[in-house]
Scaffold this motif. Structure first.
Motif, mmCIF file in Angstrom:
data_model
loop_
_atom_site.group_PDB
_atom_site.id
_atom_site.type_symbol
_atom_site.label_atom_id
_atom_site.label_comp_id
_atom_site.label_asym_id
_atom_site.label_seq_id
_atom_site.Cartn_x
_atom_site.Cartn_y
_atom_site.Cartn_z
ATOM 1 N N THR A 329 0.516 -0.992 -0.215
ATOM 2 C CA THR A 329 0.263 -0.122 0.281
ATOM 3 C C THR A 329 0.648 1.285 0.055
ATOM 4 O OG1 THR A 329 0.289 -0.056 2.038
ATOM 5 C CG2 THR A 329 -1.785 -1.110 1.401
ATOM 6 N N THR A 330 0.326 1.834 -0.411
ATOM 7 C CA THR A 330 0.802 3.294 -0.330
ATOM 8 C C THR A 330 -0.235 4.387 -0.039
ATOM 9 O OG1 THR A 330 2.068 5.339 -1.791
ATOM 10 C CG2 THR A 330 0.590 3.940 -3.056
ATOM 11 N N ARG A 331 0.199 5.849 0.807
ATOM 12 C CA ARG A 331 -1.382 6.683 1.025
ATOM 13 C C ARG A 331 -1.115 7.677 0.823
ATOM 14 N NH1 ARG A 331 -0.610 2.850 5.052
ATOM 15 N NH2 ARG A 331 -2.600 1.188 5.922
ATOM 16 N N LEU A 332 -2.070 8.479 0.357
ATOM 17 C CA LEU A 332 -1.302 10.005 0.557
ATOM 18 C C LEU A 332 -3.350 10.433 0.269
ATOM 19 C CD1 LEU A 332 -2.548 10.509 -3.026
ATOM 20 C CD2 LEU A 332 -2.664 8.290 -3.135
ATOM 21 N N ILE A 333 -3.082 12.202 0.573
ATOM 22 C CA ILE A 333 -3.810 12.901 1.708
ATOM 23 C C ILE A 333 -4.765 13.839 0.203
ATOM 24 C CG2 ILE A 333 -5.145 14.739 3.192
ATOM 25 C CD1 ILE A 333 -2.899 13.390 5.085
ATOM 26 N N VAL A 334 -5.529 14.517 -0.580
ATOM 27 C CA VAL A 334 -5.235 15.184 -1.576
ATOM 28 C C VAL A 334 -7.075 15.922 -0.933
ATOM 29 C CG1 VAL A 334 -5.472 12.919 -3.221
ATOM 30 C CG2 VAL A 334 -7.568 13.322 -2.158
ATOM 31 N N PRO A 361 -4.844 -10.366 -7.751
ATOM 32 C CA PRO A 361 -6.427 -9.320 -7.386
ATOM 33 C C PRO A 361 -5.872 -7.788 -8.171
ATOM 34 C CG PRO A 361 -5.852 -11.158 -5.782
ATOM 35 C CD PRO A 361 -4.594 -11.333 -6.769
ATOM 36 N N ALA A 362 -7.361 -7.642 -8.896
ATOM 37 C CA ALA A 362 -6.571 -5.829 -8.926
ATOM 38 C C ALA A 362 -6.674 -4.649 -8.142
ATOM 39 C CB ALA A 362 -7.109 -5.448 -9.929
ATOM 40 N N PRO A 363 -5.935 -3.745 -8.095
ATOM 41 C CA PRO A 363 -5.583 -2.905 -7.380
ATOM 42 C C PRO A 363 -7.000 -2.554 -7.011
ATOM 43 C CG PRO A 363 -4.078 -2.272 -9.061
ATOM 44 C CD PRO A 363 -4.674 -3.295 -10.083
ATOM 45 N N ASN A 364 -6.748 -1.410 -6.179
ATOM 46 C CA ASN A 364 -8.029 -0.852 -5.647
ATOM 47 C C ASN A 364 -7.371 0.779 -4.488
ATOM 48 O OD1 ASN A 364 -6.830 -2.395 -3.192
ATOM 49 N ND2 ASN A 364 -8.778 -2.851 -2.890
ATOM 50 N N VAL A 365 -8.316 1.426 -4.735
ATOM 51 C CA VAL A 365 -8.235 2.561 -3.897
ATOM 52 C C VAL A 365 -9.188 2.685 -2.885
ATOM 53 C CG1 VAL A 365 -7.933 5.124 -3.919
ATOM 54 C CG2 VAL A 365 -7.031 3.881 -5.988
ATOM 55 N N TYR A 375 -9.393 14.336 2.026
ATOM 56 C CA TYR A 375 -9.828 13.178 1.859
ATOM 57 C C TYR A 375 -8.298 12.666 1.983
ATOM 58 C CZ TYR A 375 -13.490 14.790 0.129
ATOM 59 O OH TYR A 375 -14.625 15.824 -0.423
ATOM 60 N N GLU A 376 -7.775 11.043 2.935
ATOM 61 C CA GLU A 376 -7.941 10.152 3.449
ATOM 62 C C GLU A 376 -7.488 8.796 2.035
ATOM 63 O OE1 GLU A 376 -6.805 9.074 7.380
ATOM 64 O OE2 GLU A 376 -6.275 11.389 7.183
ATOM 65 N N LEU A 377 -6.433 8.619 1.216
ATOM 66 C CA LEU A 377 -6.980 7.920 0.240
ATOM 67 C C LEU A 377 -5.472 6.537 0.789
ATOM 68 C CD1 LEU A 377 -8.338 9.568 -2.906
ATOM 69 C CD2 LEU A 377 -8.844 8.934 -0.953
ATOM 70 N N GLU A 378 -5.758 5.262 0.562
ATOM 71 C CA GLU A 378 -4.976 4.217 -0.145
ATOM 72 C C GLU A 378 -5.219 3.062 -1.331
ATOM 73 O OE1 GLU A 378 -4.435 1.405 4.052
ATOM 74 O OE2 GLU A 378 -5.054 0.327 2.385
ATOM 75 N N VAL A 379 -3.868 3.744 -1.815
ATOM 76 C CA VAL A 379 -3.432 3.014 -3.125
ATOM 77 C C VAL A 379 -3.074 1.752 -3.069
ATOM 78 C CG1 VAL A 379 -3.010 3.112 -5.530
ATOM 79 C CG2 VAL A 379 -3.472 5.573 -4.180
ATOM 80 N N GLY A 380 -3.730 -0.206 -2.956
ATOM 81 C CA GLY A 380 -2.806 -0.791 -2.302
ATOM 82 C C GLY A 380 -2.939 -2.105 -3.646
ATOM 83 N N PHE A 381 -2.303 -2.688 -3.853
ATOM 84 C CA PHE A 381 -2.233 -3.854 -5.037
ATOM 85 C C PHE A 381 -1.055 -4.958 -4.860
ATOM 86 C CE2 PHE A 381 0.896 -0.368 -4.938
ATOM 87 C CZ PHE A 381 2.758 -0.385 -4.203
ATOM 88 N N ASP A 396 7.646 3.040 -7.473
ATOM 89 C CA ASP A 396 7.329 3.127 -9.079
ATOM 90 C C ASP A 396 6.158 3.354 -9.185
ATOM 91 O OD1 ASP A 396 9.897 1.880 -9.645
ATOM 92 O OD2 ASP A 396 8.881 0.037 -10.247
ATOM 93 N N VAL A 397 4.980 3.042 -7.971
ATOM 94 C CA VAL A 397 3.559 3.848 -7.921
ATOM 95 C C VAL A 397 3.311 5.133 -7.695
ATOM 96 C CG1 VAL A 397 1.357 3.561 -7.504
ATOM 97 C CG2 VAL A 397 2.900 1.556 -8.018
ATOM 98 N N ASN A 398 4.621 5.238 -6.869
ATOM 99 C CA ASN A 398 4.952 6.670 -5.652
ATOM 100 C C ASN A 398 5.200 7.196 -7.348
ATOM 101 O OD1 ASN A 398 3.599 5.706 -3.408
ATOM 102 N ND2 ASN A 398 5.431 5.955 -2.909
ATOM 103 N N GLN A 399 6.351 6.992 -7.810
ATOM 104 C CA GLN A 399 6.129 8.186 -9.063
ATOM 105 C C GLN A 399 5.280 8.443 -10.007
ATOM 106 O OE1 GLN A 399 10.381 6.796 -10.804
ATOM 107 N NE2 GLN A 399 11.407 6.369 -8.672
ATOM 108 N N LYS A 400 4.827 7.581 -10.296
ATOM 109 C CA LYS A 400 3.318 7.890 -11.511
ATOM 110 C C LYS A 400 2.588 9.085 -10.993
ATOM 111 C CE LYS A 400 1.860 4.101 -13.895
ATOM 112 N NZ LYS A 400 1.859 3.190 -14.653
ATOM 113 N N ILE A 401 2.225 8.398 -9.159
ATOM 114 C CA ILE A 401 1.236 9.350 -8.395
ATOM 115 C C ILE A 401 1.544 10.510 -9.192
ATOM 116 C CG2 ILE A 401 0.456 10.252 -6.822
ATOM 117 C CD1 ILE A 401 -0.213 6.923 -6.464
ATOM 118 N N TYR A 402 3.267 11.302 -8.870
ATOM 119 C CA TYR A 402 3.853 12.159 -8.550
ATOM 120 C C TYR A 402 4.248 13.164 -9.514
ATOM 121 C CZ TYR A 402 8.113 15.553 -8.846
ATOM 122 O OH TYR A 402 8.957 16.392 -8.311
ATOM 123 N N ALA A 403 3.707 11.710 -11.181
ATOM 124 C CA ALA A 403 4.286 12.447 -12.338
ATOM 125 C C ALA A 403 2.548 13.302 -11.966
ATOM 126 C CB ALA A 403 4.058 11.455 -13.573
#
Length: 437
Positions: A329-334, A361-365, A375-381, A396-403
């Motif tokens: 998982t990786t977490r972020l606040i939007v 299983p597919a990734p989910n948020v 909003y506190e969101l959690e990206v899981g894969f 790698d996932v955090n870098q794509k979110i950063y873009a």
């Protein structure tokens, strides 16, 4: 005496040309035996395939062919020179070369069968050097005629041990028998372990426990058998057994617990070599299970030695028992200004295509909470190889979110404070303060 006679004969040959002829003959025989042995061995390996029983036998025999040829040349030379010249120097060289050939042949065959590589092979080479020194010393004593005197000395001397007297020859015999039988037990244990590891239908844990138990039994039998050969009454070991029991009860509880736990793990098959596990704060792959400790290799290459008692009394997470997939998982606040109907599917698509991330299983948020800043969101894969660590895919996932953040598609939440109440308080204070004219 034979020693005085041998020295007198050699000293008598020094002024004569015979000693030079003998020395030259020894050098020629040694060089010819070594060179011819190497030539025959190399020629056979180049002109024949290394397969089959004959090829294996010739490959093994080629290693000891040179010393055997040296002995043969020395025997022929001594027989040819005996009718014309003195051969006292050759009489010394022949048994020494023969002992060298016997030692090389015996130990090479043992190393070929039991310990071709590894730590046991190195121990065998050390034992070979020690045994060669002992054999050469015995040959030298035999040649000089001192061996009967040495044997009678050991037979006549006694070593007092309490109220008993132990003959020195029996003690030496016991030490030699213990060393030889222990080496044979270790070789047999290594050969049995190698055969067990080749059995495909047997579980790896069962292979390890059978190899450990067989080696322990072989060592115990070798020690008991060697002590009985030395004439030692085995009933005296009851005192040692009582002392060992007291030691286990007082100061060796943890050690005994670790050994027992190791056998329980191997017999239960709760852990096997290659399993990715998490024990307390340690994570990694099991690379070796010993009777006292288990070796855990982490994703960064470090090895951790865990006492087996921890694996029995503690909580062990074994990712390979039923399902190896692990969720990362990786977490972020939007920002609260964001539209979750757009942001959440966008974040859910970012783990797709990243190396080691599973499609099913597919990734989910998940929307975990409404925080003070957004909003506190959690990206899981999901990952199928947790033993390789989770840091790479998460990065790698955090870098794509950063873009996406840099492009302005996603707005992160920032710490903010509502200052309206403070502004009203400041305005009322200013209104009550008389103006300074």
């Amino acid at each position: 005496m034979p020693l005085q006679q041998l020295l007198a004969d050699l000293l008598g040959d020094i002024p004569k040309p015979a000693i030079l002829w003998q020395a030259l003959a020894i050098v020629v025989c040694v060089a010819a035996g070594w060179g011819l042995g190497r030539l025959i061995h190399r020629s056979w390996l180049e002109n024949h395939q290394h397969t089959g029983l004959i090829g294996l036998g010739m490959g093994s025999f080629g290693r000891v062919l040179s010393p055997l040829l040296m002995v043969a040349f020395l025997l022929v030379t001594r027989a040819a020179m005996a009718d014309h010249r003195s051969v006292h120097l050759l009489d010394v060289a022949v048994p020494l070369a023969s002992s060298l050939a016997v030692i090389r042949t015996f130990f090479y065959l043992l190393r070929r069968v039991f310990a071709r590589r590894g730590q046991l092979g190195e121990a065998l080479q050390t034992f070979e050097k020690i045994f060669a020194l002992i054999v050469w010393l015995g040959v030298a004593l035999h040649i000089t005629g001192v061996l009967p005197d040495v044997l009678s000395f050991f037979e006549s001397k006694y070593l007092p041990i309490g109220k008993y007297k132990l003959k020195l020859s029996d003690m030496v015999e016991g030490i030699v028998s213990i060393v030889v039988l222990l080496m044979l037990a270790l070789w047999a244990g290594a050969a049995l372990e190698e055969r067990l590891m080749r059995v495909d239908r047997m579980h790896s844990s069962l292979k390890v426990v059978l190899a450990r138990m067989s080696r322990a039994v072989l060592i115990l039998v070798a020690v008991l058998f060697s002590l009985s050969l030395a004439g030692l009454d085995l009933t005296v070991l009851s005192v040692f057994g009582g002392a060992l029991g007291v030691g286990l009860g007082l100061g060796m509880q943890r050690i005994a617990s670790n050994y027992v736990s190791g056998f329980i793990i191997l017999l239960e098959r709760s852990l096997t070599i290659g399993d990715p596990v998490t024990i307390d704060k340690y994570s990694g792959r099991v690379v070796r299970i010993n009777t006292r400790y288990t070796v855990l290799r982490g994703a960064d290459g470090t090895q951790t030695l865990l006492p087996n008692e921890m694996l029995i009394t503690g909580v062990v997470q074994n990712q390979s028992t039923f399902n190896r997939n692990v969720r990362a998982t990786t977490r972020l606040i939007v920002s609260y200004d964001s539209d979750l109907a757009i942001v959440m599917p966008l974040l859910e698509a970012q783990p797709r295509g990243v190396a080691r991330v599973l499609e099913a299983p597919a990734p989910n948020v998940l929307l975990n909470a409404f925080g003070a800043d957004g909003y506190e969101l959690e990206v899981g894969f999901w990952l199928a190889d947790p033993e390789n660590g989770q840091g790479g895919p998460i990065s790698d996932v955090n870098q794509k979110i950063y873009a996406l953040v840099q492009a302005g598609t996603i707005k992160l939440g920032y710490p903010s404070m509502d200052t309206r109440l403070l502004d009203a308080h400041i305005a009322s204070v200013v209104a009550r303060t008389p103006s300074q004219a």
